[in-house]
Structure formats: structure tokens, C-alpha cells
Design a protein around this motif. Structure first.
Motif, PDB file in Angstrom:
ATOM      1  N   GLY A 131      44.160   9.604  89.737  1.00  0.00           N
ATOM      2  CA  GLY A 131      43.309  10.264  89.147  1.00  0.00           C
ATOM      3  C   GLY A 131      42.189  10.882  89.913  1.00  0.00           C
ATOM      4  O   GLY A 131      41.932  10.186  90.735  1.00  0.00           O
ATOM      5  N   PHE A 132      41.804  12.186  89.272  1.00  0.00           N
ATOM      6  CA  PHE A 132      40.568  12.779  90.001  1.00  0.00           C
ATOM      7  C   PHE A 132      39.320  12.742  88.843  1.00  0.00           C
ATOM      8  O   PHE A 132      39.482  12.742  87.818  1.00  0.00           O
ATOM      9  CB  PHE A 132      40.833  14.169  90.371  1.00  0.00           C
ATOM     10  N   SER A 190      39.874  15.704  96.640  1.00  0.00           N
ATOM     11  CA  SER A 190      40.672  17.101  96.615  1.00  0.00           C
ATOM     12  C   SER A 190      42.170  16.926  96.218  1.00  0.00           C
ATOM     13  O   SER A 190      42.766  15.753  96.145  1.00  0.00           O
ATOM     14  CB  SER A 190      40.651  17.449  98.281  1.00  0.00           C
ATOM     15  N   LEU A 191      42.782  18.179  96.154  1.00  0.00           N
ATOM     16  CA  LEU A 191      43.950  18.302  95.277  1.00  0.00           C
ATOM     17  C   LEU A 191      44.937  17.580  96.417  1.00  0.00           C
ATOM     18  O   LEU A 191      46.087  16.928  95.936  1.00  0.00           O
ATOM     19  CB  LEU A 191      44.469  19.811  95.239  1.00  0.00           C
ATOM     20  N   GLU A 192      44.784  17.906  97.720  1.00  0.00           N
ATOM     21  CA  GLU A 192      45.491  17.452  98.639  1.00  0.00           C
ATOM     22  C   GLU A 192      45.715  15.552  98.828  1.00  0.00           C
ATOM     23  O   GLU A 192      46.859  15.213  98.783  1.00  0.00           O
ATOM     24  CB  GLU A 192      45.418  17.959 100.108  1.00  0.00           C
ATOM     25  N   ASP A 193      44.426  15.342  98.813  1.00  0.00           N
ATOM     26  CA  ASP A 193      44.669  13.661  98.790  1.00  0.00           C
ATOM     27  C   ASP A 193      45.059  13.273  97.305  1.00  0.00           C
ATOM     28  O   ASP A 193      45.667  11.958  97.622  1.00  0.00           O
ATOM     29  CB  ASP A 193      42.980  13.297  98.965  1.00  0.00           C
ATOM     30  N   LEU A 194      44.772  13.801  96.427  1.00  0.00           N
ATOM     31  CA  LEU A 194      45.444  13.358  95.072  1.00  0.00           C
ATOM     32  C   LEU A 194      46.942  13.119  95.106  1.00  0.00           C
ATOM     33  O   LEU A 194      47.520  12.406  94.504  1.00  0.00           O
ATOM     34  CB  LEU A 194      44.814  14.274  94.096  1.00  0.00           C
ATOM     35  N   PHE A 195      47.415  14.352  95.516  1.00  0.00           N
ATOM     36  CA  PHE A 195      48.898  14.411  95.474  1.00  0.00           C
ATOM     37  C   PHE A 195      49.512  13.380  96.597  1.00  0.00           C
ATOM     38  O   PHE A 195      50.394  12.785  96.362  1.00  0.00           O
ATOM     39  CB  PHE A 195      49.344  15.931  96.136  1.00  0.00           C
ATOM     40  N   LYS A 196      48.968  13.299  97.664  1.00  0.00           N
ATOM     41  CA  LYS A 196      48.933  12.039  98.565  1.00  0.00           C
ATOM     42  C   LYS A 196      49.094  10.788  98.077  1.00  0.00           C
ATOM     43  O   LYS A 196      50.146   9.856  98.166  1.00  0.00           O
ATOM     44  CB  LYS A 196      48.382  12.216  99.990  1.00  0.00           C
ATOM     45  N   LEU A 197      48.109  10.275  97.291  1.00  0.00           N
ATOM     46  CA  LEU A 197      48.008   9.144  96.520  1.00  0.00           C
ATOM     47  C   LEU A 197      48.885   8.983  95.505  1.00  0.00           C
ATOM     48  O   LEU A 197      49.426   7.829  95.401  1.00  0.00           O
ATOM     49  CB  LEU A 197      46.637   8.930  96.116  1.00  0.00           C
ATOM     50  N   GLY A 204      53.224   3.144  89.268  1.00  0.00           N
ATOM     51  CA  GLY A 204      52.361   2.783  90.549  1.00  0.00           C
ATOM     52  C   GLY A 204      51.183   3.485  90.181  1.00  0.00           C
ATOM     53  O   GLY A 204      50.840   4.454  90.160  1.00  0.00           O
ATOM     54  N   VAL A 205      49.945   2.662  90.459  1.00  0.00           N
ATOM     55  CA  VAL A 205      48.469   3.258  90.544  1.00  0.00           C
ATOM     56  C   VAL A 205      47.926   2.888  91.811  1.00  0.00           C
ATOM     57  O   VAL A 205      48.265   1.712  92.158  1.00  0.00           O
ATOM     58  CB  VAL A 205      47.888   2.689  89.340  1.00  0.00           C
TER      59      VAL A 205
END
Length: 211
Positions: free
Chosen positions: A19-20, A26-33, A50-51
Motif C-alpha cells: 500500500g501507498f 514511490s511507484l517503483e518501490d511499491l511494485f517491488k514490494l 502476502g503483505v
């Protein structure tokens, strides 16, 4: 999905959630997580969600490696004896490439190398120059003073990979010239080479086409 049949086949779904701005800024880090959460969910069994911080993570790679002594010694000797070169580890899915790579990286003979590791996933194929962004991001964290060794044009080009960066020169006009960006990154690599360095890119098949 769990309670329905599709052509007499039952289907299970695992999902990764992030979640953001709770988990990433950032969008990149959100996708990676989210991607990492998905992999952790799959490792926990079928039909899992998975969270970040809540999923069960199996120990990967496994504690013991068997039958790869020749590949290990050949790889380590190559990296020790070559000042420049590319070592490509290929094989079928599940054959143990990641396990072998981890063994190579923790070998005492390579302790003198400065290592930068990037792990790619299906999501990174759509992010331009993702491996180089991650390498640069890591090094700016380790060695922020390296920026002083670059010319002003190179700092401006590299800033295009990190809009609004406080470390790099940011003109706020992001017209990317791939040749200039390549030259700037080459200059950055040359500034790094006071020490012998090792770039590790895992899952290269998921690199974007520009990388």
C-alpha cells in the motif's frame, strides 16, 4: 475462485499486496514490494495473500548445496582472474541458479570485490533501465561523494533516472537521450573502478530492452 470449478478444474490464486504510502513512497518501490509479497505468498502455499512484513518466508537458498563444486570453482576462478568480463549463469527453472549464485558471492576469495546486486522480476520489464537505476541508487547511498567526480553534464543526465533528486543535478526537464545517458553511466562506472567491483543482475530475462 476457490468455490468454483472451471472446466472441472479448481483454481487457486495467490496475491501480493503493498500500500501507498504505508509501505512505499514511490511507484517503483511499491511494485517491488508487491512483487516480493507475491513471491513470499507463493512460498507459503496455495491460495495465500502476502503483505509486507506479514508473510512467511522460506529460507532461500537452502542451507546445503550438493553437486555444484565444479561450477562453483570455475565461476570463482573466472571472477578472480579477470579484470573485466561477464559471467552468465543459465539453466532451466528450478535447477538451482540462485543457490549457485549465492554460494559464489559468499566465497572468501571474492571478499575484496565491491558487490552490487539487483534482482529483477516480471514487473521490472516495464521500468526503463531498472538495473542501472538500482545500482546507482545503491552507490549514491554508499558513496555520495562519487558525484563530485563526475562532470556536470553527466550529473544532469543521471538525474533523469531520479527526478527531483537532491544529490544529482536536476533541471526538471526530462528529455532522455539514450546515447548521452549511456556515456554518463560509463563515466560513473569509471569513477567507481578505484576498487574492483562486481555487478550481479539476477533474472536477466526480465530486464527492460534498453538495459
Amino acid at each position: 475462485v476457490r468455490y468454483h470449478e472451471f472446466s472441472k478444474q479448481k483454481i487457486s490464486i495467490s496475491a501480493g499486496v503493498a500500500g501507498f504510502p504505508e509501505h512505499a513512497k514511490s511507484l517503483e518501490d511499491l511494485f517491488k514490494l508487491a512483487d516480493q509479497s507475491l513471491y513470499n505468498a507463493k512460498r507459503s502455499g496455495k491460495a495465500q495473500v502476502g503483505v509486507p512484513g506479514r508473510t512467511k518466508v522460506l529460507k532461500i537458498p537452502t542451507p546445503n548445496m550438493v553437486g555444484r563444486e565444479l561450477e562453483l570453482s570455475t565461476s570463482v576462478n573466472f571472477l578472480k582472474s579477470h579484470n573485466k568480463g561477464i559471467l552468465l549463469i543459465t539453466g532451466e527453472t528450478g535447477i538451482g541458479k540462485t543457490r549457485l549464485l549465492k554460494e559464489i558471492l559468499k566465497t572468501n576469495a571474492l571478499n575484496s570485490l565491491e558487490k552490487y546486486e539487483v534482482i529483477l522480476s516480471p514487473l521490472t520489464t516495464s521500468i526503463m533501465l531498472f538495473p542501472f537505476r538500482e545500482i546507482l541508487r545503491e552507490d549514491l547511498h554508499r558513496n555520495p561523494e562519487i558525484i563530485d567526480k563526475l562532470t556536470l553534464p553527466s550529473r544532469k543526465e543521471l538525474a533523469k533516472l531520479f527526478p527531483h533528486s537532491k544529490t544529482l543535478e536536476d533541471d526538471e526537464i526530462y528529455v532522455v537521450d539514450k546515447y548521452s545517458l549511456f556515456e554518463s553511466f560509463s563515466e560513473y562506472i569509471e569513477a567507481l573502478t578505484q576498487n574492483k567491483i562486481l555487478f550481479v543482475i539476477e533474472n536477466l530475462q526480465w530486464a527492460d530492452r534498453y538495459s
